[in-house]
Design an enzyme around this catalytic site. Structure first.
Site, PDB file in Angstrom:
ATOM      1  N   ASP A   1       0.806  -1.212   0.000  1.00  0.00           N
ATOM      2  CA  ASP A   1       0.000   0.000   0.000  1.00  0.00           C
ATOM      3  C   ASP A   1       0.846   1.272   0.000  1.00  0.00           C
ATOM      4  O   ASP A   1       2.054   1.229   0.227  1.00  0.00           O
ATOM      5  CB  ASP A   1      -0.965   0.014   1.207  1.00  0.00           C
ATOM      6  CG  ASP A   1      -0.336  -0.617   2.453  1.00  0.00           C
ATOM      7  OD1 ASP A   1       0.894  -0.514   2.616  1.00  0.00           O
ATOM      8  OD2 ASP A   1      -1.067  -1.210   3.257  1.00  0.00           O
TER       9      ASP A   1
ATOM     10  N   ASN B   1      -7.610  -3.668  14.147  1.00  0.00           N
ATOM     11  CA  ASN B   1      -8.998  -3.917  13.728  1.00  0.00           C
ATOM     12  C   ASN B   1      -9.089  -5.077  12.735  1.00  0.00           C
ATOM     13  O   ASN B   1     -10.130  -5.296  12.134  1.00  0.00           O
ATOM     14  CB  ASN B   1      -9.601  -2.646  13.111  1.00  0.00           C
ATOM     15  CG  ASN B   1      -8.893  -2.229  11.825  1.00  0.00           C
ATOM     16  OD1 ASN B   1      -7.955  -2.885  11.370  1.00  0.00           O
ATOM     17  ND2 ASN B   1      -9.331  -1.136  11.227  1.00  0.00           N
TER      18      ASN B   1
ATOM     19  N   HIS C   1      -7.282  -5.405   9.892  1.00  0.00           N
ATOM     20  CA  HIS C   1      -6.996  -5.118   8.476  1.00  0.00           C
ATOM     21  C   HIS C   1      -5.697  -5.784   8.034  1.00  0.00           C
ATOM     22  O   HIS C   1      -4.791  -6.006   8.839  1.00  0.00           O
ATOM     23  CB  HIS C   1      -6.995  -3.608   8.170  1.00  0.00           C
ATOM     24  CG  HIS C   1      -5.844  -2.815   8.690  1.00  0.00           C
ATOM     25  ND1 HIS C   1      -5.975  -1.503   9.095  1.00  0.00           N
ATOM     26  CD2 HIS C   1      -4.523  -3.110   8.862  1.00  0.00           C
ATOM     27  CE1 HIS C   1      -4.799  -1.035   9.473  1.00  0.00           C
ATOM     28  NE2 HIS C   1      -3.901  -2.001   9.352  1.00  0.00           N
TER      29      HIS C   1
ATOM     30  N   GLU D   1      -9.644  -2.351   5.150  1.00  0.00           N
ATOM     31  CA  GLU D   1     -10.293  -2.123   6.431  1.00  0.00           C
ATOM     32  C   GLU D   1     -11.528  -3.012   6.571  1.00  0.00           C
ATOM     33  O   GLU D   1     -12.001  -3.578   5.576  1.00  0.00           O
ATOM     34  CB  GLU D   1     -10.705  -0.643   6.531  1.00  0.00           C
ATOM     35  CG  GLU D   1      -9.541   0.344   6.468  1.00  0.00           C
ATOM     36  CD  GLU D   1      -8.717   0.409   7.763  1.00  0.00           C
ATOM     37  OE1 GLU D   1      -8.552  -0.614   8.442  1.00  0.00           O
ATOM     38  OE2 GLU D   1      -8.232   1.511   8.072  1.00  0.00           O
TER      39      GLU D   1
HETATM   40  C1  F6R Z   1       1.174  -1.488   5.988  1.00  0.00           C
HETATM   41  C2  F6R Z   1       0.215  -2.565   6.203  1.00  0.00           C
HETATM   42  C3  F6R Z   1      -0.627  -2.572   7.440  1.00  0.00           C
HETATM   43  C4  F6R Z   1       0.223  -2.825   8.684  1.00  0.00           C
HETATM   44  C5  F6R Z   1      -0.637  -2.827   9.934  1.00  0.00           C
HETATM   45  C6  F6R Z   1       0.183  -3.018  11.200  1.00  0.00           C
HETATM   46  O1  F6R Z   1       1.881  -1.693   4.790  1.00  0.00           O
HETATM   47  O2  F6R Z   1       0.107  -3.419   5.385  1.00  0.00           O
HETATM   48  O3  F6R Z   1      -1.613  -3.571   7.325  1.00  0.00           O
HETATM   49  O4  F6R Z   1       0.869  -4.063   8.558  1.00  0.00           O
HETATM   50  O5  F6R Z   1      -1.338  -1.616  10.019  1.00  0.00           O
HETATM   51  O6  F6R Z   1       1.003  -1.914  11.389  1.00  0.00           O
HETATM   52  P1  F6R Z   1       2.073  -1.874  12.585  1.00  0.00           P
HETATM   53  O7  F6R Z   1       3.078  -2.926  12.280  1.00  0.00           O
HETATM   54  O8  F6R Z   1       2.655  -0.496  12.540  1.00  0.00           O
HETATM   55  O9  F6R Z   1       1.304  -2.178  13.824  1.00  0.00           O
END
Ligand code: F6R
Length: 270
Positions: free
Chosen positions: A67, A136, A138, A143
């Site tokens: 992303d 959450n 995702h 989301e």
């Molecule tokens: C970002 C992504 C998100 C993160 C998730 C956890 O490229 O794919 O799904 O993996 O938000 O983020 P952290 O590791 O910062 O808790």
């Protein structure tokens, strides 16, 4: 789904990096799907160290990140392009043409998402998809309520995700609320998926992903449909798993023991 539980975040990240290295040894020109976020930082540090030691080739693979924030150019310090350069690409010298992310500052973000999806397909799809998980549930920026068949597209981030990401931005900076993200359908087509979850803030999401119903309310639960998905977590992220004893019996200490016949029931030669 294989569930591997490690004593702490460091051991879990080390195992994740070890599996990426193993993939690059088996197929140096593999197509990797990569993630950003705090969880991945120790993984990329371990991977860069492995490349520096010569354990695997860090210049032949192609990667597609999950992303990118809509509106941020690649040289913005909070863009995911910048994150990847800082944590991995610059250290291993991956040629820029092989290090792919959606362009956050593309004039037509919807068209950029379609182009990115086609680019993944043109490379033959993803061999190993690395994933983190949001509190959450995702994956990528899919989301809750994302279609489980979705493709790369623009998603609006939930308030919770925007707040969770705020820690990476300065006090006066606005946190973007739109992202281009690979879809869940795209993730499910990867040949192997590896999700790393560490810390107690992820415990509920991990339990919902592994043991909850298959539901768009927890997008990561779609991995229940993936033929080759492994979840690596530390004790804290595993804390809400009901069948934890079972996972630890199947994979003691996060290992994958060889399958052997029970003692006394080995086949006898006739
Ligand atoms: C970002 C992504 C998100 C993160 C998730 C956890 O490229 O794919 O799904 O993996 O938000 O983020 P952290 O590791 O910062 O808790």
């Amino acid at each position: 789904m294989k569930i591997l539980i490690f004593p702490d975040a460091e051991a879990a990240a080390r195992e994740t990096a070890r599996r990426i290295v193993a993939q690059l040894v088996a197929k140096p020109d593999a197509v990797l799907g990569l993630a950003t976020g705090g969880t991945m930082e120790p993984v990329y540090a371990a991977l860069a160290a492995a490349v520096a030691r010569g354990d695997c080739d860090g210049r032949r693979f192609t990667s597609f990140n999950l992303d990118e924030y809509v509106g941020l150019a690649g040289d913005h310090p909070q863009s995911y392009r910048h994150y990847m350069n800082r944590h991995l690409f610059d250290a291993i010298g991956l040629p820029a043409a092989q290090a792919r992310l959606p362009r956050g500052d593309a004039p037509d973000p919807a068209e950029e998402a379609r182009r990115y999806e086609a680019e993944i397909a043109a490379e033959g799809g993803i061999d190993l998809q690395l994933l983190g998980i949001g509190a959450n549930g995702h994956i990528g920026f899919n989301e809750p309520t994302s279609s489980l068949a979705s493709r790369t597209r623009i998603k609006t981030l939930t308030r919770g995700t925007v707040e969770a990401n705020r820690r990476f931005f300065g006090p006066d900076e606005q946190v973007p609320s739109l992202a281009i993200t690979i879809g869940i359908g795209t993730i499910l087509e990867s040949r192997e998926a590896l999700l790393l979850a560490t810390g107690g803030a992820k415990a509920e999401a991990v339990a919902a992903m592994v043991e909850g119903p298959l539901s768009a309310a927890c997008p990561a639960s779609a991995l229940q449909m993936h033929p080759r998905a492994t979840v690596i977590c530390d004790e804290e992220a595993a804390a809400r798993l009901q069948l934890r004893d079972y996972y630890e019996t199947v994979h003691p200490g996060g290992t994958e023991p060889a399958i052997t016949a029970p003692k006394g029931l080995e086949r006898t030669r006739t």
